[in-house]
Write an enzyme that holds these catalytic residues in place. Structure first.
Site, PDB file in Angstrom:
ATOM      1  N   ASP A 167      78.003  64.884  23.062  1.00  0.00           N
ATOM      2  CA  ASP A 167      76.584  64.555  23.179  1.00  0.00           C
ATOM      3  C   ASP A 167      76.247  64.147  24.608  1.00  0.00           C
ATOM      4  O   ASP A 167      77.121  63.785  25.392  1.00  0.00           O
ATOM      5  CB  ASP A 167      76.214  63.416  22.217  1.00  0.00           C
ATOM      6  CG  ASP A 167      76.989  62.134  22.498  1.00  0.00           C
ATOM      7  OD1 ASP A 167      78.215  62.212  22.741  1.00  0.00           O
ATOM      8  OD2 ASP A 167      76.380  61.044  22.487  1.00  0.00           O
ATOM      9  N   GLU A 168      74.974  64.209  24.923  1.00  0.00           N
ATOM     10  CA  GLU A 168      74.412  63.666  26.159  1.00  0.00           C
ATOM     11  C   GLU A 168      75.218  64.046  27.412  1.00  0.00           C
ATOM     12  O   GLU A 168      75.623  63.196  28.196  1.00  0.00           O
ATOM     13  CB  GLU A 168      74.278  62.147  26.034  1.00  0.00           C
ATOM     14  CG  GLU A 168      73.310  61.754  24.922  1.00  0.00           C
ATOM     15  CD  GLU A 168      73.106  60.266  24.765  1.00  0.00           C
ATOM     16  OE1 GLU A 168      73.980  59.488  25.176  1.00  0.00           O
ATOM     17  OE2 GLU A 168      72.060  59.866  24.214  1.00  0.00           O
ATOM     18  N   VAL A 169      75.414  65.333  27.593  1.00  0.00           N
ATOM     19  CA  VAL A 169      76.085  65.831  28.802  1.00  0.00           C
ATOM     20  C   VAL A 169      75.018  65.957  29.881  1.00  0.00           C
ATOM     21  O   VAL A 169      74.504  67.046  30.173  1.00  0.00           O
ATOM     22  CB  VAL A 169      76.778  67.186  28.526  1.00  0.00           C
ATOM     23  CG1 VAL A 169      77.655  67.582  29.723  1.00  0.00           C
ATOM     24  CG2 VAL A 169      77.609  67.119  27.256  1.00  0.00           C
TER      25      VAL A 169
END
Length: 493
Positions: A154-156
């Site tokens: 997530d949230e790269v």
């Protein structure tokens, strides 16, 4: 009568251990409660608390100040979970949120952006080796019958930012890295089904996801933490998922989703989120494999601690009850709050505004930590009322202290009040040092005290000292024997 499982057969409690390991003795106490409240498993995000070895030793617990956890600790935690009939799903980040790895000198060359420690560069040939080594080491310590493994993803935030990655389609960069990681499972652990967060593929075209055969390799876990009226899963997004994945996992939260500096869970927020999920599942006729009720300890590796786990156990108990009974009622609230000991003082579904009464005696592990944090919330309000009061602003501001242009008559009561507030900060600090040790190791205790107690205590004591010295010099110490208080100082708890 067969139980109707709107939230799926799996109800997972997420334990986010990043720079916040919980003492194993404390886990032994709370695992049976998890099961009693309705949990069927644990989603354990080990991060830097796992005893990585060999070339990975620097990123794990062997390099941590507390040394939590050792290999023996891991074995004991897994056995305790088994004893409480809780399955275990490990979570290891494999793309974004890799601060705990990329902050080290040995691994900084794998950063997508050299200044930032958040994201891995998938174009670096050493990146996949790092990720698969982490996976292998964690799996080697897990039960032989392990069914699922969460790869994060997530949230790269810096996806496609390096000179090589930026020349390619970001969606392709994302999917190719994910497929490389997932093929490692297919080739080496065919009995383990990977899971990943869904947010990075929300904007990826369905055709591209299908072209990479993602549904054959991984389950997605769709997370939305908002309450009504902000809960909104776009219909086209869900239609896309339904066309690609047969079943999905979902994720809610019981703490760590209402503010990076939050200290007490806002139960009504999390209750509403679960109600919205339930309504959505029913209206969309979605097939759900299970739910992970997330409990983030920090917003990332470098962030301060948000709600401590003990403070959020009542919220978790209610959320699990909603998932088990497919709805929220006042009876659920009453049953949970009564079982936890909220008889004399009610369990607040919104802990604000402060001050609020603090329950004197509760029935769950770590409740004295909850008591201390509620005391903190009350004390912070009282402290700010004093520091920002007209009495301080009009007769004891920084200019007056620096010039000595002060009325002894006006500041005598303020000085006494500042002394009392400083003493209360001392009392709270002592209390929390004693009781935080039930659940946390010394580094986390020191961090929490330094974040929440010492700065405000220091401010009160500094201001008191300045006023005290002025009055002593002008009127003599005997003038301080009969102080006048502008603010009452009630018992904190």
């Amino acid at each position: 009568m067969e139980e109707k499982l709107e939230f799926g057969a799996n109800r997972l409690v997420h334990l986010d251990l990043k720079r916040a390991p919980l003492k194993v003795d404390f886990l032994e106490k709370i695992f049976p409660f998890f099961r009693e409240w309705g949990a069927t498993g644990l989603l354990i995000e080990w991060e830097d608390t796992f005893p990585y070895s060999d070339n990975l030793e620097c990123i794990g617990s062997l390099n941590a100040e507390s040394k939590a956890y050792s290999v023996a600790d891991i074995e004991r935690i897994l056995k305790l979970a088994e004893n409480s009939n809780l399955s275990v799903i490990p979570l290891v980040q494999t793309f974004g949120h890799l601060e705990f790895v990329l902050r080290h000198e040995e691994w900084k060359q794998l950063r997508e952006v050299w200044k930032y420690t958040n994201a891995l560069c998938p174009s670096n040939p050493k990146s996949l080796s790092l990720v698969t080594s982490m996976i292998d080491q964690v799996i080697s310590k897990m039960p032989k019958d392990l069914q699922y493994f969460h790869i994060g993803a997530d949230e790269v935030w810096q996806l496609g930012s390096c000179s090589f990655c930026s020349s390619q389609d970001k969606h392709v960069v994302l999917l190719e890295h994910l497929v490389s990681v997932l093929k490692h499972f297919k080739e080496n652990y065919p009995h383990i089904r990977p899971i990943m967060w869904d947010d990075m593929i929300r904007t990826v075209p369905a055709s591209l996801i299908q072209a990479h055969s993602l549904s054959e390799l991984v389950d997605i876990m769709v997370w939305f933490y908002e309450p009504a009226p902000f809960f909104n899963i776009p219909s086209d997004l869900w239609s896309k998922y339904a066309s690609i994945f047969k079943k999905v996992w979902i994720a809610s939260a019981f703490k760590g989703a209402t503010g990076a500096c939050q200290i007490l869970p806002v139960i009504q927020h999390h209750v509403s989120n679960h109600e919205q999920w339930l309504a959505f599942i029913k209206s969309s006729r979605a097939e759900i494999k299970g739910i992970a009720i997330t409990g983030w300890s920090r917003y990332d590796h470098f962030a301060t601690l948000c709600e401590l786990l003990p403070t959020a156990l009542p919220c978790l108990a209610i959320c699990l009850s909603i998932c088990k009974q497919n709805g929220y009622t006042q009876e659920i609230y009453k049953n949970v709050s009564t079982s936890l000991g909220y008889d004399q003082v009610p369990l607040l579904t919104n802990p604000y505004p402060r001050p609020q009464a603090v329950a004197p005696d509760l029935n769950y592990p770590g409740w004295k930590i909850t008591t201390g944090v509620e005391w903190l919330a009350n004390l912070k309000g009282k402290h700010m009322a004093i520091i920002s009061s007209d009495q301080v602003g009009a007769w004891m501001n920084s200019w007056q202290l620096s010039t000595g242009f002060i009325s002894p008559m006006q500041i005598q009561g303020i000085v006494s009040t500042l002394f009392n507030i400083g003493e209360e900060w001392e009392a709270l600090e002592t209390y929390m040092k004693d009781h935080l040790s039930e659940a946390y190791y010394q580094p986390q205790i020191e961090e929490w005290i330094a974040t929440h107690c010492k700065p405000l205590k220091g401010k009160a004591k500094e201001l008191h000292k300045s006023g005290h010295e002025y009055i002593s010099a002008q009127l003599g110490t005997e003038s301080l024997q009969l102080p006048t208080q502008f603010f009452p100082t009630p018992r904190p708890i």
